[in-house]
Design an enzyme around this catalytic site. Structure first.
Site, PDB file in Angstrom:
ATOM      1  NE  ARG A  61      35.881  38.551  39.582  1.00 50.07           N
ATOM      2  CZ  ARG A  61      36.487  37.619  40.515  1.00 50.07           C
ATOM      3  NH1 ARG A  61      35.965  37.317  41.491  1.00 50.07           N
ATOM      4  NH2 ARG A  61      37.545  36.808  39.877  1.00 50.07           N
ATOM      5  NE  ARG A 100      40.166  40.185  48.781  1.00 52.26           N
ATOM      6  CZ  ARG A 100      39.301  39.405  48.506  1.00 52.26           C
ATOM      7  NH1 ARG A 100      39.587  38.028  48.797  1.00 52.26           N
ATOM      8  NH2 ARG A 100      38.027  39.293  48.120  1.00 52.26           N
ATOM      9  CB  SER A 142      41.054  31.234  43.536  1.00 51.49           C
ATOM     10  OG  SER A 142      40.141  31.508  44.399  1.00 51.49           O
ATOM     11  CD  GLU A 189      39.964  33.587  48.116  1.00 51.77           C
ATOM     12  OE1 GLU A 189      38.811  33.364  48.522  1.00 51.77           O
ATOM     13  OE2 GLU A 189      40.095  33.743  46.931  1.00 51.77           O
ATOM     14  CD  GLU A 219      31.686  39.571  43.865  1.00 51.26           C
ATOM     15  OE1 GLU A 219      32.507  40.156  44.417  1.00 51.26           O
ATOM     16  OE2 GLU A 219      32.090  38.724  43.110  1.00 51.26           O
ATOM     17  NE  ARG A 260      37.687  39.807  53.556  1.00 47.45           N
ATOM     18  CZ  ARG A 260      37.718  38.930  54.519  1.00 47.45           C
ATOM     19  NH1 ARG A 260      37.704  37.696  53.869  1.00 47.45           N
ATOM     20  NH2 ARG A 260      37.631  38.968  55.638  1.00 47.45           N
ATOM     21  CG  HIS A 261      34.538  41.645  48.146  1.00 46.61           C
ATOM     22  ND1 HIS A 261      34.486  41.208  49.412  1.00 46.61           N
ATOM     23  CD2 HIS A 261      34.597  40.400  47.403  1.00 46.61           C
ATOM     24  CE1 HIS A 261      34.453  39.915  49.675  1.00 46.61           C
ATOM     25  NE2 HIS A 261      34.437  39.395  48.268  1.00 46.61           N
TER      26      HIS A 261
HETATM   27  P1  AMO Z   1      38.747  34.295  42.390  1.00 47.07           P
HETATM   28  O1  AMO Z   1      37.642  34.821  41.782  1.00 47.07           O
HETATM   29  O2  AMO Z   1      39.297  33.520  43.718  1.00 47.07           O
HETATM   30  O3  AMO Z   1      39.691  33.317  41.322  1.00 47.07           O
HETATM   31  O4  AMO Z   1      39.631  35.485  42.518  1.00 47.07           O
HETATM   32  C1  AMO Z   1      41.464  35.539  42.763  1.00 47.07           C
HETATM   33  C2  AMO Z   1      41.525  36.520  43.858  1.00 47.07           C
HETATM   34  O5  AMO Z   1      41.431  37.852  43.488  1.00 47.07           O
HETATM   35  C3  AMO Z   1      40.757  38.692  44.641  1.00 47.07           C
HETATM   36  N1  AMO Z   1      39.535  38.925  44.499  1.00 47.07           N
HETATM   37  C4  AMO Z   1      39.055  40.353  44.854  1.00 47.07           C
HETATM   38  N2  AMO Z   1      39.590  41.428  45.175  1.00 47.07           N
HETATM   39  C5  AMO Z   1      39.204  42.574  45.391  1.00 47.07           C
HETATM   40  N3  AMO Z   1      37.824  42.451  45.151  1.00 47.07           N
HETATM   41  C6  AMO Z   1      37.098  41.632  44.822  1.00 47.07           C
HETATM   42  N4  AMO Z   1      35.844  41.715  44.489  1.00 47.07           N
HETATM   43  C7  AMO Z   1      37.793  40.269  44.523  1.00 47.07           C
HETATM   44  N5  AMO Z   1      37.282  39.185  44.086  1.00 47.07           N
HETATM   45  C8  AMO Z   1      38.371  38.301  44.096  1.00 47.07           C
HETATM   46  C9  AMO Z   1      41.143  37.515  45.810  1.00 47.07           C
HETATM   47  C10 AMO Z   1      41.057  36.313  45.130  1.00 47.07           C
HETATM   48  O6  AMO Z   1      41.917  35.285  45.893  1.00 47.07           O
HETATM   49  N6  AMO Z   1      40.168  32.787  37.777  1.00 47.07           N
HETATM   50  C11 AMO Z   1      40.225  32.629  39.141  1.00 47.07           C
HETATM   51  C12 AMO Z   1      41.810  32.452  39.562  1.00 47.07           C
HETATM   52  C13 AMO Z   1      42.529  31.340  39.043  1.00 47.07           C
HETATM   53  O7  AMO Z   1      42.038  30.134  39.183  1.00 47.07           O
HETATM   54  O8  AMO Z   1      43.480  31.354  38.301  1.00 47.07           O
HETATM   55  C14 AMO Z   1      39.648  33.711  39.938  1.00 47.07           C
HETATM   56  O9  AMO Z   1      39.287  34.716  39.606  1.00 47.07           O
HETATM   57  O10 AMO Z   1      42.509  37.875  46.146  1.00 47.07           O
END
Ligand code: AMO
Length: 430
Positions: free
Chosen positions: A205, A404, A357, A354, A207, A213-214
């Site tokens: 990602r 997470r 998802s 969170e 970002e 948490r990211h």
């Molecule tokens: P989403 O983008 O919400 O959904 O990501 C799912 C879960 O991944 C974790 N997460 C992260 N952990 C660490 N660093 C990050 N940058 C980060 N971004 C997300 C979180 C989050 O809840 N395709 C959908 C899932 C689905 O619908 O099956 C998806 O990727 O715990």
């Protein structure tokens, strides 16, 4: 002689142990070396008179050095290190260390520069073991439930998670992206008739975050299942999965986790509370005096995530909470929406953050195409739309962010501490 792990040593039997030197104490009559391997620690007691030949090498040992020692385990109640000591007959230095550049007082950024040393601590090694138990419990539960493990490509030709940033890489004489999620391909597996699939692997990602948490690269535990009748089926399945994982981890490491991290693993009861997003915002206002602008109410704010969990705890006595009722227009196009445009999906929160998802997906080609077009997605998702043209069962799934989950499980306050090697906007090394 073959090596024996410290925890497997038998009293009075000749054995060879090997590991890292944790401490050396040179006293008038004795040299004490604390040796650590992945199974435990043991004091090696060197008598300056009796073991004179070993003293020279022992006193030169710098913590972090790796040694091989032959001798016998002796049960000596007076020894602080668990009433046990190792009485050596030989000591070989396999790797003499320089003094460690970090210690328990060093800040996280500097510790990360020397992560391999940082990972030697009891705390971090327990964390790695718990992570391993987590992924094997995840896999175990899914295999028992007829899921098939898949491995999808990480180099992709188009963005898979609109809204999340994407890393672009040079790909021969064109460009590719690093996958943000195996979303499209786990759904492709549904169109392939595999019915239930899972994958855990890296996702990327791009970002520019500065939160606890990211990460720019993290491990996503993904699954997808066919022939569901609603996203409720997906939520029910996730409840069972989480209960199974936590039960396994608690049975194996519960006590140690409590002692080392002060974290008590609570096995959640079913069903986990489920709340509508709009109702939560009303509660935040009336109960916690937390107000946000109307346009922010299409998703949970960071503070909203915290308050939702606080409410779940206070009102339902539960650590987890499912949030449903997100407006469809703010969410990825691949989720199914009801006639009112509401998302047929959810977020799962734990301890204020969170972790998942999930949703039922739109498997009907025409509807999916229409949503994609309404979001201005055309060329990039054409290949994905094709998956639904030649027959595809109704399906849904979710993804858990592994780091997470681990961070919350162990009450650790930043993802940097739990990721084997953290990747963030300012961190690409070691
Ligand atoms: P989403 O983008 O919400 O959904 O990501 C799912 C879960 O991944 C974790 N997460 C992260 N952990 C660490 N660093 C990050 N940058 C980060 N971004 C997300 C979180 C989050 O809840 N395709 C959908 C899932 C689905 O619908 O099956 C998806 O990727 O715990």
């Amino acid at each position: 002689m073959e090596r024996t792990k410290i925890n497997n040593l038998q009293e009075n039997q000749s054995a060879k142990i090997e590991g890292f030197v944790e401490r050396v104490r040179d006293t008038r009559y004795m040299v004490f070396v604390i040796l650590k391997d992945i199974s435990g620690k043991l004091q090696i007691s060197i008598d300056k008179e009796k073991d004179a030949a070993l003293v020279d090498s022992a006193v030169k040992l710098v913590p972090g050095s790796v040694i091989s020692v032959c001798g016998k385990l002796s049960l000596t109640p007076a020894v602080k290190q668990g009433g046990k000591e190792f009485l050596p007959t030989s000591l070989d230095v396999l790797s003499l260390a320089e003094p460690s550049p970090i210690d328990g007082e060093t800040n996280i950024e500097n510790r990360m520069n020397f992560r391999w040393i940082d990972l030697r601590t009891d705390k971090n090694q327990l964390m790695c073991k718990v992570e391993s138990e987590f992924t094997s419990a995840f896999k175990d539960f899914l295999v028992k439930n007829d899921f098939i493990e898949i491995h999808t490509p990480k180099l992709i030709g188009a963005e898979s998670e609109s809204g999340a940033g994407v890393f672009e890489v040079k790909y021969y004489d064109t460009k590719a992206f690093l996958t943000q999620s195996p979303q499209f391909y786990k759904q492709m597996a549904m169109a392939a008739g595999l019915e239930r699939v899972f994958e855990f692997g890296p996702v990327f990602r791009a970002e520019k975050f500065s939160t606890n948490r990211h990460a720019s690269e993290y491990t996503s535990l993904d699954l997808e299942m066919s022939y569901i009748s609603s996203y409720e089926d997906v939520m029910n399945f996730e409840e069972d999965l989480i209960i199974y994982i936590l039960t396994q981890i608690k049975a194996k490491y519960g006590e140690e986790i409590k002692n080392v991290f002060g974290a008590d693993i609570v096995i959640p009861t079913k069903p986990f509370p489920r709340m509508e997003l709009a109702d939560l915002y009303k509660i935040f206002e009336s109960k916690y005096n937390y107000k946000v602008a109307e346009e922010e109410k299409t998703d949970l704010t960071t503070e909203g995530e915290r308050l939702a969990c606080r409410y779940a705890k206070e009102h339902f006595g539960h650590e987890f909470i499912f949030v449903v009722g997100f407006p469809g227009d703010k969410r990825p196009f691949y989720h199914m929406r009801d006639d009112a445009g509401r998302l047929m999906g959810y977020d799962l929160l734990w301890k204020g953050i969170e972790i998942t998802s999930g949703a039922q997906r739109e498997h009907r080609y025409e509807q999916l195409k229409a949503v994609a077009e309404s979001k201005g997605l055309k060329k990039d998702v054409e290949f994905y739309l094709e998956f639904f043209k030649y027959g595809c069962p109704p399906h849904g799934g979710f993804a858990i962010g592994m780091e997470r989950f681990l961070m919350l499980l162990l009450n650790i306050d930043t993802i940097k501490e739990v990721q084997f090697l953290f990747r963030g906007p300012n961190r690409l090394a070691p």
